[in-house]
Design a protein around this motif. Structure first.
Motif, PDB file in Angstrom:
ATOM      1  N   GLN A 163       0.744  -0.967  -0.483  1.00 18.85           N
ATOM      2  CA  GLN A 163       0.167  -0.234  -0.426  1.00 18.85           C
ATOM      3  C   GLN A 163       0.469   0.978   0.076  1.00 18.85           C
ATOM      4  O   GLN A 163       0.472   2.004  -0.235  1.00 18.85           O
ATOM      5  N   SER A 164       1.738   0.814  -0.255  1.00 18.20           N
ATOM      6  CA  SER A 164       3.227   2.471  -0.160  1.00 18.20           C
ATOM      7  C   SER A 164       3.313   3.181   0.876  1.00 18.20           C
ATOM      8  O   SER A 164       3.697   4.587   1.175  1.00 18.20           O
ATOM      9  N   ALA A 165       2.904   2.305   1.990  1.00 18.25           N
ATOM     10  CA  ALA A 165       3.033   2.042   3.320  1.00 18.25           C
ATOM     11  C   ALA A 165       4.508   2.258   3.942  1.00 18.25           C
ATOM     12  O   ALA A 165       4.977   1.773   4.799  1.00 18.25           O
ATOM     13  N   PHE A 166       5.390   3.319   3.798  1.00 15.99           N
ATOM     14  CA  PHE A 166       6.681   2.177   4.241  1.00 15.99           C
ATOM     15  C   PHE A 166       7.100   2.812   5.324  1.00 15.99           C
ATOM     16  O   PHE A 166       8.026   2.055   5.592  1.00 15.99           O
ATOM     17  N   GLY A 167       6.782   4.087   5.873  1.00 17.84           N
ATOM     18  CA  GLY A 167       6.787   4.344   7.109  1.00 17.84           C
ATOM     19  C   GLY A 167       6.265   3.190   8.432  1.00 17.84           C
ATOM     20  O   GLY A 167       7.008   3.029   8.914  1.00 17.84           O
ATOM     21  N   LEU A 168       5.405   2.667   7.706  1.00 14.76           N
ATOM     22  CA  LEU A 168       4.963   1.937   8.751  1.00 14.76           C
ATOM     23  C   LEU A 168       6.092   0.451   8.464  1.00 14.76           C
ATOM     24  O   LEU A 168       6.056  -0.758   9.349  1.00 14.76           O
ATOM     25  N   ALA A 169       5.281  -0.211   7.529  1.00 14.74           N
ATOM     26  CA  ALA A 169       6.249  -1.371   6.116  1.00 14.74           C
ATOM     27  C   ALA A 169       7.547  -1.478   6.976  1.00 14.74           C
ATOM     28  O   ALA A 169       8.020  -2.316   7.539  1.00 14.74           O
ATOM     29  N   MET A 170       8.682   0.209   7.436  1.00 15.16           N
ATOM     30  CA  MET A 170       9.618  -0.621   7.953  1.00 15.16           C
ATOM     31  C   MET A 170       8.968  -0.751   9.160  1.00 15.16           C
ATOM     32  O   MET A 170      10.772  -1.140   9.939  1.00 15.16           O
ATOM     33  N   GLU A 171       9.129  -0.059  10.280  1.00 15.15           N
ATOM     34  CA  GLU A 171       8.601  -0.240  11.862  1.00 15.15           C
ATOM     35  C   GLU A 171       8.772  -1.909  11.933  1.00 15.15           C
ATOM     36  O   GLU A 171       8.943  -1.927  12.689  1.00 15.15           O
ATOM     37  N   TYR A 172       7.595  -2.086  11.094  1.00 17.45           N
ATOM     38  CA  TYR A 172       7.694  -3.728  11.217  1.00 17.45           C
ATOM     39  C   TYR A 172       8.168  -4.167  10.430  1.00 17.45           C
ATOM     40  O   TYR A 172       8.632  -5.522  11.102  1.00 17.45           O
ATOM     41  N   TYR A 173       9.175  -4.541   9.967  1.00 15.77           N
ATOM     42  CA  TYR A 173      10.784  -4.484   9.306  1.00 15.77           C
ATOM     43  C   TYR A 173      11.404  -4.755  10.385  1.00 15.77           C
ATOM     44  O   TYR A 173      12.050  -5.925  10.713  1.00 15.77           O
ATOM     45  N   GLN A 174      11.307  -4.037  11.261  1.00 20.49           N
ATOM     46  CA  GLN A 174      12.515  -3.579  11.923  1.00 20.49           C
ATOM     47  C   GLN A 174      12.203  -4.402  12.964  1.00 20.49           C
ATOM     48  O   GLN A 174      12.911  -5.340  14.229  1.00 20.49           O
ATOM     49  N   GLN A 199      15.376  -0.048   1.851  1.00 23.89           N
ATOM     50  CA  GLN A 199      14.798   0.637   0.558  1.00 23.89           C
ATOM     51  C   GLN A 199      13.519   1.159   0.948  1.00 23.89           C
ATOM     52  O   GLN A 199      13.862   2.334   0.450  1.00 23.89           O
ATOM     53  N   CYS A 200      13.597   0.854   1.762  1.00 20.74           N
ATOM     54  CA  CYS A 200      11.891   1.732   2.767  1.00 20.74           C
ATOM     55  C   CYS A 200      12.683   3.013   2.906  1.00 20.74           C
ATOM     56  O   CYS A 200      12.310   4.289   2.894  1.00 20.74           O
ATOM     57  N   ALA A 201      13.551   3.022   4.018  1.00 17.08           N
ATOM     58  CA  ALA A 201      14.479   4.257   3.743  1.00 17.08           C
ATOM     59  C   ALA A 201      14.791   4.897   2.999  1.00 17.08           C
ATOM     60  O   ALA A 201      14.538   6.551   3.573  1.00 17.08           O
ATOM     61  N   ILE A 202      15.140   4.045   1.978  1.00 22.34           N
ATOM     62  CA  ILE A 202      15.296   5.590   1.020  1.00 22.34           C
ATOM     63  C   ILE A 202      14.097   6.391   0.618  1.00 22.34           C
ATOM     64  O   ILE A 202      13.835   7.591   0.428  1.00 22.34           O
ATOM     65  N   GLU A 203      13.079   5.204  -0.115  1.00 19.42           N
ATOM     66  CA  GLU A 203      11.814   6.628  -0.542  1.00 19.42           C
ATOM     67  C   GLU A 203      11.335   7.220   0.946  1.00 19.42           C
ATOM     68  O   GLU A 203      11.080   7.778   0.929  1.00 19.42           O
ATOM     69  N   LEU A 204      12.036   6.874   2.147  1.00 23.95           N
ATOM     70  CA  LEU A 204      11.282   8.066   3.449  1.00 23.95           C
ATOM     71  C   LEU A 204      12.376   8.947   3.231  1.00 23.95           C
ATOM     72  O   LEU A 204      12.312   9.860   4.692  1.00 23.95           O
ATOM     73  N   ASN A 205      13.709   9.365   2.202  1.00 21.41           N
ATOM     74  CA  ASN A 205      14.645  10.427   2.250  1.00 21.41           C
ATOM     75  C   ASN A 205      15.054   9.846   3.546  1.00 21.41           C
ATOM     76  O   ASN A 205      15.722  11.391   4.393  1.00 21.41           O
TER      77      ASN A 205
END
Length: 651
Positions: A163-174, A199-205
């Motif tokens: 769903q392109s929610a990169f912040g939440l995706a990065m949180e759950y991968y962590q 790659q999520c971090a890159i999308e979040l700058n």
């Protein structure tokens, strides 16, 4: 970086593809080990499932449980890469049953999360995926199995990523990585998870966060595992492109190309390689190569496996045409992309409702089954007590009969309590459905508003180009249509939850009529008259003008849609303590056999006319909520006449 999310989403569908081979490598039987390797290499061949069955027979004869699980898992891989849904579901159950029998929890949760749930996400069946994650989390917690819980976090991350929610995706991968590291578990796929995290971090700058994740992932790369090497190099390549370090990016890109040429084990991941190439070409300004690759990918199976990925190619092509100032081609691709996205969004919303209803129906059926079983048990218990009571009357004393009756009453009360809990659970599930639809509607509104804004920019920027303005108008019209669909679905969902509406506001009876006439005026075709003459100019009543105007506006829009000449008339009259509003048109009318069907959801009389089949059902729900009704006048033959009957409450 723009466009990288498509690489990231495609990558999530292949995460966790290699750890299965470890089972076979641990085995000391040379014949089993060699045949296991052969099965792994032949995974894409038609005879691969039969080879896996042969391997399973060999493992059973050798009493080797690990290789038997491995054979079943490789057979699952065959179906997974072919997107054979039914075979995937069946084979996942086979692997889970074997793992339970042999106490192998790792692969039990691996196939459940990495294969079944990931497959549902890939097919955009998010509700079913969430339902499976819920069940998996409950089992993992019951088993107190930390990798299973981590797998649930990974599945949540993949859903957010889709769903392109990169912040939440990065949180759950962590969270997933933290579970493995805190528990000291040597997880085989940690480099892959760190790569996706980067790659999520890159999308979040967050380039520093991405660099940290890449370094940690590099520390966990296993020897002779080309896929783990590839994902880390790919993440580093994207980071270099983000930082515009093109010299370093060129080195990483060359290393990736070399890695794929030298390792046949990476043949199943060519789709990921293509996306890496595309990102590299676009970032380094090689637009011709990027466009050629996009044309090539349109026919590739890895992109045609889901409509979402196939449609994303149109968006990327349109972006390249815009950069090359080929505005006509860009407009055509944007139009195709938006039409495809509209179709996907509509289908996704309908599928979400259908999937959620399916899940609820399964749970309700299970509850009904339990109720029936309880009824049978109560009946059997009742017969038993009658017999015992009769014998007790003959053999013992009356007080034993009283004791039995007391116990029966206690059980009946407990059953009533259980039924009450089941009812509350069903109501809670219904509330969750409504909340989910509301959240999904919000997520759809955001990109739609962006599309509307962009279409207005196009209309303003290319005001001299008639064709471009026409394309922009088409974009706006279709986007507004989809927004109306979202509003209707959300409205119906809310009214299904609570259908009691306020009807006690003092207001002029004509206010709702004037408001609806004003809102409907723009949709009336040329040559059609829109008429309204107040019957009572100054009559104040108890009403709900917002809801009444909403119904009348939809009825007027509906009349305008099917009326090409003549007139559309809005009237009302007071009769038998009721207000009867009427919307009359001289359009094509509705055949007698469909005059009641049109009030059902998603039903359209003319499938070629724009609309979703939700307007009239929503109007009837609102009318019922206001204590009235909405019907079709069957005596009127010169078009259509809808009658909205509401209580007349004078002030």
């Amino acid at each position: 970086m723009p466009g990288n999310k498509y690489i990231l989403i495609l990558c999530t569908f292949f995460i966790g593809c290699f750890p299965l081979h470890v089972l076979a490598e641990k085995d000391k039987d040379v014949a089993l080990q060699e045949y296991s390797a052969l099965c792994r290499k032949s995974i894409s061949l038609p005879q691969a499932p039969q080879m896996c069955d042969t391997l399973a027979d060999m493992a059973r004869k050798a009493n080797n449980n690990d290789v038997e699980i491995y054979a079943a898992a490789i057979k699952l891989e065959c179906y997974y890469f072919k997107n054979d849904e039914q075979q995937i579901i069946n084979q996942v159950e086979v692997v889970k049953k074997l793992c339970r029998a042999y106490q192998n929890y790792y692969y039990y949760y691996f196939v459940w999360g990495n294969r079944l749930i990931t497959f549902y996400i890939k097919q955009n069946k998010i509700n079913i995926a969430l339902y499976e994650i819920k069940k998996m989390l409950q089992e993992a917690q019951a088993d107190n199995y930390q990798p299973g819980i981590a797998e649930c976090f990974r599945s949540f991350a993949v859903i957010y990523l889709s769903q392109s929610a990169f912040g939440l995706a990065m949180e759950y991968y962590q969270k997933e990585i933290d579970v493995y590291e805190k528990a000291g578990i040597d997880y085989l796929n940690l480099p892959v998870e760190y790569s996706t995290l980067a790659q999520c971090a890159i999308e979040l700058n967050l380039p520093d966060k991405a660099a940290e994740a890449i370094e940690k992932g590099r520390e966990h790369i296993r020897k002779n595992d080309p896929y783990q090497t590839f994902v880390i190099k790919k993440a580093n390549l994207l980071l270099c492109l983000y930082r515009k370090d093109f010299a370093k990016a060129e080195e990483e890109y060359a290393a990736i190309e070399k890695l794929f040429k030298e390792n046949t084990r990476l043949d199943n991941f060519t789709g990921d390689l293509y996306d890496t190439r595309l990102s590299y070409y676009k970032a380094t300004g090689q637009r011709d190569k990027a466009m050629s690759l996009l044309h090539f990918l349109e026919n590739e199976a890895c992109y045609n496996c889901t409509a979402y990925l196939a449609n994303s190619l149109k968006k990327q092509k349109a972006d390249l045409y815009m950069e090359n100032r080929e505005y006509r081609l860009a407009a055509q691709e944007y139009r195709a992309y938006i039409e495809g996205k509209d179709t996907l969004n509509t289908k996704s919303l309908q599928n979400s409702v259908s999937e959620f209803n399916t899940i609820l129906e399964v749970e309700l059926l299970q509850k009904e089954k339990n109720i029936l079983q309880m009824a049978v048990q109560k009946k059997q218990l009742y017969v038993t007590y009658l017999i015992i009571g009769f014998l007790v009357v003959l053999l013992v004393t009356g007080w034993i009969v009283c004791l039995r009756i007391y116990r029966l009453n206690s059980r009946l009360k407990k059953s009533e309590s259980d039924l009450r809990v089941a009812k509350e659970s069903a109501e809670q599930a219904s509330k969750m459905k409504t909340e989910f639809i509301r959240n999904m509607s919000h997520e759809i509104r955001t990109p739609l508003n962006s599309i509307v804004g962009f279409s207005q920019v196009l209309n303003t920027h290319f005001s001299a180009d008639e064709e471009t303005r026409e394309f922009a108008n088409i974009i706006s019209q279709n986007t507004f249509s989809l927004l109306r669909l979202v509003d209707d679905v959300l409205e119906i969902s809310a009214l299904d939850q609570n259908n009691t509406l306020v009807y006690d506001v003092s207001e002029n009876i004509n206010n709702a009529c004037y408001q609806s006439m004003e809102q409907a005026a723009y949709s009336v075709p040329e040559g059609v008259q829109l008429e309204f003459t107040p019957t009572h100019p100054e009559l104040i009543i108890k009403t709900n003008s917002v809801r009444v105007a909403q119904v009348l506006t939809k009825l007027l829009h509906n009349a305008a849609k099917f009326t090409k000449r003549g007139k559309i008339t809005l009237n009302y009259k007071i009769e038998d303590k009721n207000i009867i509003y009427s919307v009359t048109d001289t359009g094509i009318g509705i055949s007698e056999d469909k005059q009641e069907v049109v009030f059902e959801r998603f039903v359209k009389v003319d499938s070629f006319t724009q609309g979703t089949g939700l307007g009239l059902p929503l109007c009837r729900i609102i009318a019922n909520g206001l204590g009235g009704s909405l019907t079709l006048d069957k005596t009127y033959k010169d078009g259509c006449r809808f009658l909205l009957t509401l209580p007349f409450v004078p002030c």
